[in-house]
Motif scaffolding. Structure first.
Motif, PDB file in Angstrom:
ATOM      1  N   ILE A  78      16.194  74.306  71.355  1.00  0.00           N
ATOM      2  CA  ILE A  78      15.606  73.015  70.997  1.00  0.00           C
ATOM      3  C   ILE A  78      16.716  72.080  70.544  1.00  0.00           C
ATOM      4  O   ILE A  78      17.438  72.380  69.589  1.00  0.00           O
ATOM      5  CB  ILE A  78      14.541  73.189  69.902  1.00  0.00           C
ATOM      6  CG1 ILE A  78      13.404  74.092  70.418  1.00  0.00           C
ATOM      7  CG2 ILE A  78      14.006  71.832  69.450  1.00  0.00           C
ATOM      8  CD1 ILE A  78      12.417  74.517  69.356  1.00  0.00           C
ATOM      9  N   VAL A  79      16.844  70.942  71.237  1.00  0.00           N
ATOM     10  CA  VAL A  79      17.853  69.947  70.872  1.00  0.00           C
ATOM     11  C   VAL A  79      17.214  68.689  70.284  1.00  0.00           C
ATOM     12  O   VAL A  79      17.910  67.826  69.749  1.00  0.00           O
ATOM     13  CB  VAL A  79      18.778  69.594  72.065  1.00  0.00           C
ATOM     14  CG1 VAL A  79      19.595  70.818  72.483  1.00  0.00           C
ATOM     15  CG2 VAL A  79      17.990  69.051  73.246  1.00  0.00           C
ATOM     16  N   TYR A  80      15.897  68.589  70.395  1.00  0.00           N
ATOM     17  CA  TYR A  80      15.137  67.489  69.795  1.00  0.00           C
ATOM     18  C   TYR A  80      13.722  67.982  69.574  1.00  0.00           C
ATOM     19  O   TYR A  80      13.155  68.680  70.426  1.00  0.00           O
ATOM     20  CB  TYR A  80      15.113  66.268  70.730  1.00  0.00           C
ATOM     21  CG  TYR A  80      14.235  65.139  70.223  1.00  0.00           C
ATOM     22  CD1 TYR A  80      14.752  64.166  69.365  1.00  0.00           C
ATOM     23  CD2 TYR A  80      12.885  65.064  70.570  1.00  0.00           C
ATOM     24  CE1 TYR A  80      13.947  63.146  68.883  1.00  0.00           C
ATOM     25  CE2 TYR A  80      12.080  64.046  70.095  1.00  0.00           C
ATOM     26  CZ  TYR A  80      12.608  63.086  69.251  1.00  0.00           C
ATOM     27  OH  TYR A  80      11.814  62.084  68.765  1.00  0.00           O
ATOM     28  N   VAL A  81      13.153  67.622  68.422  1.00  0.00           N
ATOM     29  CA  VAL A  81      11.758  67.964  68.157  1.00  0.00           C
ATOM     30  C   VAL A  81      11.133  66.865  67.317  1.00  0.00           C
ATOM     31  O   VAL A  81      11.793  66.291  66.437  1.00  0.00           O
ATOM     32  CB  VAL A  81      11.620  69.343  67.459  1.00  0.00           C
ATOM     33  CG1 VAL A  81      12.306  69.359  66.107  1.00  0.00           C
ATOM     34  CG2 VAL A  81      10.163  69.753  67.332  1.00  0.00           C
ATOM     35  N   GLU A  82       9.883  66.546  67.641  1.00  0.00           N
ATOM     36  CA  GLU A  82       9.112  65.608  66.834  1.00  0.00           C
ATOM     37  C   GLU A  82       7.691  66.144  66.697  1.00  0.00           C
ATOM     38  O   GLU A  82       6.976  66.302  67.687  1.00  0.00           O
ATOM     39  CB  GLU A  82       9.066  64.219  67.478  1.00  0.00           C
ATOM     40  CG  GLU A  82       8.264  63.226  66.650  1.00  0.00           C
ATOM     41  CD  GLU A  82       8.101  61.865  67.305  1.00  0.00           C
ATOM     42  OE1 GLU A  82       7.642  60.945  66.604  1.00  0.00           O
ATOM     43  OE2 GLU A  82       8.420  61.713  68.505  1.00  0.00           O
ATOM     44  N   TYR A  83       7.315  66.468  65.466  1.00  0.00           N
ATOM     45  CA  TYR A  83       5.931  66.782  65.120  1.00  0.00           C
ATOM     46  C   TYR A  83       5.366  65.507  64.507  1.00  0.00           C
ATOM     47  O   TYR A  83       5.961  64.962  63.574  1.00  0.00           O
ATOM     48  CB  TYR A  83       5.858  67.897  64.073  1.00  0.00           C
ATOM     49  CG  TYR A  83       6.195  69.280  64.575  1.00  0.00           C
ATOM     50  CD1 TYR A  83       5.200  70.128  65.035  1.00  0.00           C
ATOM     51  CD2 TYR A  83       7.501  69.751  64.549  1.00  0.00           C
ATOM     52  CE1 TYR A  83       5.496  71.413  65.478  1.00  0.00           C
ATOM     53  CE2 TYR A  83       7.807  71.030  64.980  1.00  0.00           C
ATOM     54  CZ  TYR A  83       6.807  71.861  65.442  1.00  0.00           C
ATOM     55  OH  TYR A  83       7.111  73.129  65.876  1.00  0.00           O
ATOM     56  N   LEU A  84       4.255  65.040  64.993  1.00  0.00           N
ATOM     57  CA  LEU A  84       3.687  63.802  64.450  1.00  0.00           C
ATOM     58  C   LEU A  84       2.774  64.100  63.269  1.00  0.00           C
ATOM     59  O   LEU A  84       1.905  64.977  63.359  1.00  0.00           O
ATOM     60  CB  LEU A  84       2.928  63.035  65.529  1.00  0.00           C
ATOM     61  CG  LEU A  84       3.871  62.212  66.413  1.00  0.00           C
ATOM     62  CD1 LEU A  84       4.485  63.021  67.505  1.00  0.00           C
ATOM     63  CD2 LEU A  84       3.202  60.988  66.901  1.00  0.00           C
ATOM     64  N   ASP A  85       2.972  63.383  62.171  1.00  0.00           N
ATOM     65  CA  ASP A  85       2.109  63.547  60.999  1.00  0.00           C
ATOM     66  C   ASP A  85       0.703  63.044  61.291  1.00  0.00           C
ATOM     67  O   ASP A  85      -0.269  63.590  60.788  1.00  0.00           O
ATOM     68  CB  ASP A  85       2.681  62.798  59.791  1.00  0.00           C
ATOM     69  CG  ASP A  85       3.963  63.433  59.279  1.00  0.00           C
ATOM     70  OD1 ASP A  85       4.151  64.648  59.478  1.00  0.00           O
ATOM     71  OD2 ASP A  85       4.770  62.703  58.675  1.00  0.00           O
ATOM     72  N   ASN A  86       0.606  61.982  62.082  1.00  0.00           N
ATOM     73  CA  ASN A  86      -0.689  61.453  62.497  1.00  0.00           C
ATOM     74  C   ASN A  86      -0.806  61.723  63.996  1.00  0.00           C
ATOM     75  O   ASN A  86      -0.133  61.086  64.807  1.00  0.00           O
ATOM     76  CB  ASN A  86      -0.785  59.958  62.197  1.00  0.00           C
ATOM     77  CG  ASN A  86      -2.117  59.364  62.604  1.00  0.00           C
ATOM     78  OD1 ASN A  86      -2.906  59.978  63.315  1.00  0.00           O
ATOM     79  ND2 ASN A  86      -2.374  58.141  62.160  1.00  0.00           N
ATOM     80  N   VAL A  87      -1.673  62.657  64.346  1.00  0.00           N
ATOM     81  CA  VAL A  87      -1.825  63.062  65.747  1.00  0.00           C
ATOM     82  C   VAL A  87      -2.304  61.908  66.618  1.00  0.00           C
ATOM     83  O   VAL A  87      -2.102  61.902  67.826  1.00  0.00           O
ATOM     84  CB  VAL A  87      -2.776  64.281  65.832  1.00  0.00           C
ATOM     85  CG1 VAL A  87      -3.024  64.702  67.264  1.00  0.00           C
ATOM     86  CG2 VAL A  87      -2.190  65.448  65.037  1.00  0.00           C
ATOM     87  N   ASN A  88      -2.887  60.882  66.003  1.00  0.00           N
ATOM     88  CA  ASN A  88      -3.416  59.745  66.751  1.00  0.00           C
ATOM     89  C   ASN A  88      -2.409  58.615  66.913  1.00  0.00           C
ATOM     90  O   ASN A  88      -2.800  57.467  67.116  1.00  0.00           O
ATOM     91  CB  ASN A  88      -4.695  59.236  66.082  1.00  0.00           C
ATOM     92  CG  ASN A  88      -5.761  60.304  66.041  1.00  0.00           C
ATOM     93  OD1 ASN A  88      -5.968  60.933  65.016  1.00  0.00           O
ATOM     94  ND2 ASN A  88      -6.407  60.558  67.171  1.00  0.00           N
ATOM     95  N   GLU A  89      -1.126  58.921  66.843  1.00  0.00           N
ATOM     96  CA  GLU A  89      -0.065  57.937  67.075  1.00  0.00           C
ATOM     97  C   GLU A  89       0.804  58.385  68.237  1.00  0.00           C
ATOM     98  O   GLU A  89       0.838  59.566  68.590  1.00  0.00           O
ATOM     99  CB  GLU A  89       0.796  57.776  65.816  1.00  0.00           C
ATOM    100  CG  GLU A  89       0.065  57.114  64.678  1.00  0.00           C
ATOM    101  CD  GLU A  89       0.953  56.900  63.449  1.00  0.00           C
ATOM    102  OE1 GLU A  89       2.103  57.410  63.425  1.00  0.00           O
ATOM    103  OE2 GLU A  89       0.486  56.240  62.526  1.00  0.00           O
ATOM    104  N   HIS A  90       1.528  57.435  68.801  1.00  0.00           N
ATOM    105  CA  HIS A  90       2.468  57.730  69.879  1.00  0.00           C
ATOM    106  C   HIS A  90       3.723  58.392  69.309  1.00  0.00           C
ATOM    107  O   HIS A  90       4.149  58.063  68.199  1.00  0.00           O
ATOM    108  CB  HIS A  90       2.894  56.439  70.594  1.00  0.00           C
ATOM    109  CG  HIS A  90       1.811  55.826  71.419  1.00  0.00           C
ATOM    110  ND1 HIS A  90       1.624  56.153  72.740  1.00  0.00           N
ATOM    111  CD2 HIS A  90       0.846  54.922  71.112  1.00  0.00           C
ATOM    112  CE1 HIS A  90       0.603  55.460  73.222  1.00  0.00           C
ATOM    113  NE2 HIS A  90       0.102  54.715  72.242  1.00  0.00           N
TER     114      HIS A  90
END
Length: 163
Positions: free
Chosen positions: A138-150
């Motif tokens: 993994i060289v980049y990861v983004e977990y979104l705190d608000n699943v309803n956002e881009h």
């Protein structure tokens, strides 16, 4: 805390980080064959995770990554959701996106658990983006705190385009 439609959700599994080896998976493709991470070989990968392909943000996320990276030989975009493979196939046909790879985690949610994305309350996957190098690190990861956002498309795409 992660939220979905304004309510807190419990994510099952560990959150992965940059530098981690991406867990292998077995997911179902639209043609009902099983696919693993190793089936994509030494290509770099964007794993774009969405709750449901049939929603506006999920549709936009799937289109954006696939359109921006079309024709990139050393990179594959994999969209994962808990949608049935039939729904994913229908969406691809309706969207006119024949080359999109969609994989389903509907059966046992093993992918969601391994990647820390299974929303216990909904049995859907939370939104996230992973960029993997040719060794599946993994060289980049983004977990979104608000699943309803881009997600941050530009950040993920910049990393992917520089691999």
């Amino acid at each position: 805390m992660t939220t979905f439609i304004g309510k807190p959700v419990t994510l099952v599994g560990p959150q992965l980080r940059v530098g981690d080896k991406a867990p292998d998976f077995v997911l179902m493709a639209n043609d009902l064959t099983l696919k693993s991470l190793n089936d994509f070989g030494k290509k770099c990968k964007i794993i774009s995770v969405v709750p449901s392909i049939d929603t506006g943000i999920c549709d936009a996320q799937t289109r954006r990554f696939n359109e921006e990276l079309a024709g990139t030989d050393n990179l594959v975009v994999i969209t994962v959701s808990a949608d049935l493979p039939f729904a994913q196939a229908r969406w691809c046909g309706a969207a006119g996106l024949d080359g999109v790879i969609t994989l389903s985690d509907y059966y046992d949610h093993a992918f969601g658990k391994a990647y820390g994305l299974l929303m216990r309350e909904w049995n859907l996957l939370a939104r996230a983006v992973f960029v993997l190098n040719e060794n599946n690190e993994i060289v980049y990861v983004e977990y979104l705190d608000n699943v309803n956002e881009h997600p941050d498309y530009d950040a993920a795409l910049a990393v992917a385009k520089n691999l």
